[in-house]
Every structure is written in structure tokens, then in C-alpha cells.
Design an enzyme around this catalytic site. Structure first.
Site, short mmCIF file in Angstrom:
data_model
loop_
_atom_site.label_atom_id
_atom_site.label_comp_id
_atom_site.label_asym_id
_atom_site.label_seq_id
_atom_site.Cartn_x
_atom_site.Cartn_y
_atom_site.Cartn_z
N ARG A 1 4.72 1.73 34.90
CA ARG A 1 5.08 0.73 35.30
C ARG A 1 5.63 -0.33 34.60
O ARG A 1 5.05 -0.65 33.99
CB ARG A 1 4.30 0.22 36.91
CG ARG A 1 4.12 1.80 37.69
CD ARG A 1 3.46 1.12 39.11
NE ARG A 1 2.07 0.90 38.92
CZ ARG A 1 1.06 1.07 39.59
NH1 ARG A 1 1.50 0.35 40.59
NH2 ARG A 1 -0.03 0.19 39.62
N LYS B 1 -3.53 -16.36 42.95
CA LYS B 1 -3.79 -14.73 42.40
C LYS B 1 -1.83 -15.22 41.37
O LYS B 1 -1.84 -14.79 40.07
CB LYS B 1 -3.45 -13.90 43.38
CG LYS B 1 -2.90 -12.87 42.62
CD LYS B 1 -3.90 -11.95 41.72
CE LYS B 1 -3.00 -11.13 40.90
NZ LYS B 1 -4.29 -10.73 40.12
N GLY C 1 5.89 -10.63 20.79
CA GLY C 1 6.35 -9.46 20.77
C GLY C 1 7.28 -8.30 21.82
O GLY C 1 8.26 -9.04 21.55
N LYS D 1 0.62 -1.35 28.27
CA LYS D 1 -0.69 -1.58 28.11
C LYS D 1 -1.44 -0.08 26.84
O LYS D 1 -1.41 0.51 28.05
CB LYS D 1 -0.72 -3.30 28.45
CG LYS D 1 -2.41 -2.50 28.84
CD LYS D 1 -2.41 -4.21 29.70
CE LYS D 1 -3.87 -3.79 30.69
NZ LYS D 1 -4.54 -5.39 31.36
N ASP E 1 -6.02 6.42 51.49
CA ASP E 1 -5.24 6.58 51.10
C ASP E 1 -3.56 6.92 51.95
O ASP E 1 -4.22 8.61 52.56
CB ASP E 1 -4.32 6.50 49.94
CG ASP E 1 -3.29 6.54 48.92
OD1 ASP E 1 -3.63 5.48 47.84
OD2 ASP E 1 -2.18 7.02 49.49
N GLY F 1 4.82 -6.42 30.40
CA GLY F 1 4.89 -4.48 31.82
C GLY F 1 3.92 -5.31 32.44
O GLY F 1 3.42 -5.93 33.06
N LYS G 1 6.85 -8.65 38.78
CA LYS G 1 6.88 -7.96 40.03
C LYS G 1 6.05 -10.20 40.44
O LYS G 1 6.89 -10.45 41.47
CB LYS G 1 6.15 -7.13 40.42
CG LYS G 1 4.45 -7.37 41.10
CD LYS G 1 4.39 -6.36 42.08
CE LYS G 1 3.43 -6.66 42.35
NZ LYS G 1 2.12 -7.70 43.27
N CYS H 1 2.59 -5.38 37.47
CA CYS H 1 2.09 -6.68 38.23
C CYS H 1 3.48 -8.42 37.52
O CYS H 1 3.90 -9.07 38.33
CB CYS H 1 0.46 -7.69 37.70
SG CYS H 1 -0.39 -5.94 38.65
#
Ligand code: NAD
Length: 439
Positions: free
Chosen positions: A330, A207, A256, A323, A32, A260, A266, A263
């Protein structure tokens, strides 16, 4: 046969992939460019919370099956396979920002000396692999380099990432060469699941189409929830009734606060933009996004229905992560909710089992914003309790205790975790999403 693998990007996807591939016996280098992350990992700490990941991480690091690097050139020196797991966030117009992927492709190209299989695991627009191939050829400046590019989209769910790695519903492999196909089939041979081998654009699109479809289910049921609020129908029963139809299924029909995370928001926007770039009308996905964006305001309206004036009210918030079972915030609805409540002049008492440190970076504690260490401490003296994330421990809360601690017993349940009749037994005024008129 064990392979030598480099995984680029040590986020939720890359780190889980690196740890789990090492657990399967491969020799893995995790890389990274964020020096802080690499330092933490080398020091035996995880930069994220993911159930079950830490134990596996300790095992594979102790057995030296997984090591960490800050430099891509060093990380890819002797490996056969390179997984690209960097971020693909949204640009301001919703298009996927592929600059991280491009940067990795350039660096790989400049350091390619013998055959590598380059696997895109990041979620990318259809035909991104062609751009990766072109970038590698371009930056190799005529040197003869041997490589394949493949697509292997990731379907893991945060909070269940390790479980999803070892027991996925399917593995999708997009390849255009026998060599790439053989390598990836060998790599995943210990995993017992359906492996779908397709061409690269198809894999890439599986995907985006999957995530957008799941988001669509959530927005659909939220649209129905609003109608239930107006008409007295119960959205939970509507969803149960729909879900019994095998063609529909019950999953992702929980009304509800909407979706969010890094994934769904966006990916739906990106697929909308992809459609547009080919002059196709993907307005369906625009509607999915608009409905989702509207959820927070619907929720704030309910809080106002319950409390009338929000100024100077003490409001407890249970759940901040996007969640349950993750510390990821995010695109979490909690962020917009906290901002709106502060704007309205309320005082907040926030609790989340894992995400509070991340939220503190967005909203530092202040006179009107308190972070507490226990869910009951949050409701102490509160005028209302808002349920924002459906952590299991909230579902089994002692409602008698909740009611007795509160100044005024009002619960606004953004995730429909309680049964209205049960809550009302404790003389709580209960508001939920799409379950008939308020308490
Ligand atoms: P993340 O932001 O948590 O991690 C990305 C990492 O890549 C960061 O640590 C960043 O420092 C690193 N990075 C960026 N550029 C780099 C470079 N040039 N060299 C080395 N490292 C670099 O992202 P994530 O949540 O792990 O997601 C990664 C990809 O996987 C995205 O495309 C996402 O859409 C997709 N995905 C995510 C999930 C999920 O649940 N998070 C699930 C499936 C797919």
C-alpha cells in the site's frame, strides 16, 4: 484473569492483536466482513505475511484460544471487550474515511445486550470516540445500553508487529471511566512497559502526532538530501552528525525514496485536514507530504542521469514492498516507479522476497514486465539495477556477481544501502540519494 474479547477487522493490526491477545491467555474471536479472509483463517492460513505471526497463530488456533467469525453480532455475543481494528483510509481530499468505524459502531449498537468495553485501536481523528458513543446511543433507539468507549492506539510496525506487541515502547490508554481503565490495565498487565493513561482525545491525538512527526523527520532529511546532491555533502554523515545529538536522535533520518505504507501518508494528510477543520494552519504537514511525493520523480531523474534514454533499457528492480519484512505494497514507492519506467518504455525484471504476488495484481506480467524468483536472476542482462526496498538480503549481495551479470554495471540505490567506495571497487557506476554527485 483471562478476558473474552472480539477483535473486529482481521488486517495487519487486528490479526496481530487477536493472535497476541490469545497468546496472553484470553479467549478471542476474530471477525472480518471479508468472507475470503475468514475462510483462509479458518483453514489455517494467514492472509498476510508478518514475521513470527504464523507460529503463534497455529498455537492459539490449535488451543482454541482464537476462533474466527464472519458476523459481528455472533462474534460479540458473550465478550466483555470489543477492539475496533478496521481500516481508516484517506478520502480523496486527505480526510480520514471513518465509514468502516461507523458501520462497526452501528452493528455493535444494534446487538448490545449487556455491558461492553469498545476500544478503538484503528488510527482515528481526535474526538472520534465521541462519535462512536453517539452512534451507539443513536442506533440503540432508547434501549438502555451499558458501555464504555476507550482509545488504545496501535503503534506496531509491519515487519515487527509481533515483537512490537509484546515489547512496545509504550501502551497508550485513553479512558473516561474507572471500569474501562481497570479492564484495559488488567488486559495489558502481562506486558512490561510504560503504560500511559490519559483522556480519550489525548490518546487519539498521540497516535496522529507520533506518525506525523516520524513522517516529518523523513521528509526533513530528504529535503537535506537534495541539498547534499547539489553541494557534494553526504547526507548519511549529516544524519549521523545530527543523530548524535540526543535531542534529535538518529532514527528516521534515512534519506531515500521516502515513506509509504498504509499509515504515514494517510495519517499526515488526515492530521493536516483536522487542523484545517479547526481553522489551524498545519501547512508544515502539507510540506511533509509534498516533499515525500516528490521522491519518486527525484529517483527517476537519477535513473535518467545514469542511463540517459530509458526506452528499451532492461531495468532490474530489487524490492517492491513499502518497507522490508512485509508483503504490504500500500502506497509503496515501487508502484509509482514501475508505472513511470513502463511509461518511459523500459523493460523490467522485478524481484521482491515477499511482495511479488501483491504487485502482480497491480501489474500483471507481460512482455516488458517479468517477475523473477531470485535477485541475481533479476540483474541478468540488465542495464541498471534499482534498489527500491532495503531488504537485508540486498545489503549483503555479492556485488562482484551483480556486476558480472549485468549488461552495463549501473546501480541506482534509492535506499542508500551500499557504501559508494565499496560499490565502485566492482567498477559499478553507483548513484545514491543525497551522497554527493553521481558516480
Ligand atoms: P487492513 O486494511 O489491513 O485491515 C482492515 C480489515 O478490516 C480488513 O480486513 C477489512 O475487511 C476489515 N473490515 C472493514 N470493515 C469491517 C466491518 N464492518 N466488519 C468487519 N471487518 C471489517 O488495515 P490495517 O493495516 O490492519 O489497519 C487498521 C487500522 O489500524 C487503521 O486505522 C490503521 O491506520 C491502523 N494502524 C495500522 C498499522 C499498520 O502498520 N498497518 C499500524 C498502526 C495502526
Amino acid at each position: 484473569m483471562a478476558l473474552k474479547i472480539a477483535v473486529v477487522g482481521m488486517g495487519y493490526v487486528g490479526l496481530t492483536t487477536a493472535v497476541c491477545l490469545a497468546k496472553l491467555g484470553n479467549d478471542v474471536v476474530g471477525v472480518d466482513k471479508d468472507a475470503r479472509k475468514v475462510k483462509m483463517l479458518k483453514g489455517g492460513k494467514l492472509p498476510i505475511y508478518e514475521p513470527g505471526l504464523y507460529d503463534l497463530f497455529r498455537q492459539v488456533v490449535n488451543s482454541e484460544k482464537l476462533v474466527f467469525e464472519e458476523s459481528i453480532p455472533r462474534a460479540i455475543e458473550n465478550v466483555g471487550v470489543i477492539f475496533i481494528c478496521v481500516g481508516t483510509p484517506s478520502l480523496s481530499d486527505g480526510t480520514a474515511d471513518l465509514s468502516q468505524v461507523e458501520e462497526v459502531a452501528r452493528t455493535i449498537s444494534e446487538n448490545l445486550d449487556s455491558y461492553r468495553l469498545i476500544v478503538e485501536k484503528s488510527t482515528v481523528p481526535v474526538n472520534t470516540a465521541k462519535w462512536i458513543r453517539r452512534t451507539i446511543e443513536l442506533y440503540s433507539k432508547g434501549r438502555s445500553v451499558e458501555f464504555d468507549v476507550a482509545s488504545n492506539p496501535e503503534f506496531l510496525r509491519e515487519g515487527r508487529a509481533v515483537e512490537d506487541f509484546f515489547h512496545p515502547d509504550r501502551i497508550v490508554i485513553g479512558v473516561d471511566s474507572e471500569r474501562a481503565k481497570k479492564l484495559l490495565l488488567e488486559l495489558y498487565s502481562p506486558i512490561d512497559t510504560k503504560v500511559l493513561v490519559v483522556d480519550i482525545p489525548t490518546a487519539e491525538l498521540i497516535k496522529h502526532a507520533s506518525n506525523s512527526f516520524l513522517a516529518l523527520k523523513i521528509s526533513f532529511i530528504n529535503m537535506i538530501a537534495d541539498l547534499c546532491d547539489k553541494t557534494g555533502a553526504d547526507v548519511k554523515m549529516v544524519a549521523d552528525g545530527m543523530g548524535l545529538d540526543k535531542r534529535i536522535g538518529r532514527a528516521f533520518l534515512d534519506a531515500g525514496l521516502g515513506y509509504g505504507g498504509s499509515c504515514f501518508p494517510k495519517d499526515t494528510k488526515a492530521l493536516f485536514r483536522i487542523g484545517e477543520s479547526y481553522h489551524l494552519d498545519f501547512g508544515l504537514l502539507k510540506a511533509v507530504d509534498v516533499i515525500n511525493q516528490g521522491r519518486v520523480e527525484r529517483f527517476i531523474e537519477k535513473v535518467k542521469d545514469a542511463l540517459w534514454v530509458l526506452k528499451d533499457k532492461v531495468i532490474a528492480v530489487w524490492g517492491l514492498s513499502f518497507k522490508p519484512d512485509t508483503d504490504d505494497i500500500r502506497e509503496a514507492p515501487s508502484i509509482r516507479i514501475v508505472r513511470r519506467l513502463l511509461e518511459e518504455g523500459a523493460s523490467l525484471r522485478l524481484f521482491d522476497p515477499k511482495a511479488m504476488e501483491n504487485v502482480k495484481r497491480v501489474f500483471p506480467p507481460s512482455g516488458r514486465l517479468l517477475y523473477v524468483n531470485d535477485m541475481y536472476e533479476a540483474v541478468d542482462g540488465a542495464n541498471a539495477l534499482l534498489i527500491v526496498t532495503e531488504w537485508n538480503e540486498f545489503k549483503t549481495a555479492d556485488l562482484r556477481k551483480v556486476a558480472s551479470y549485468m549488461k552495463t554495471p549501473v546501480v541506482v540505490d534509492g535506499r542508500n544501502i551500499f557504501e559508494p567506495e565499496e560499490v565502485k571497487k566492482h567498477n559499478i557506476f553507483y548513484y545514491s540519494m543525497g551522497r554527493g554527485k553521481s558516480a
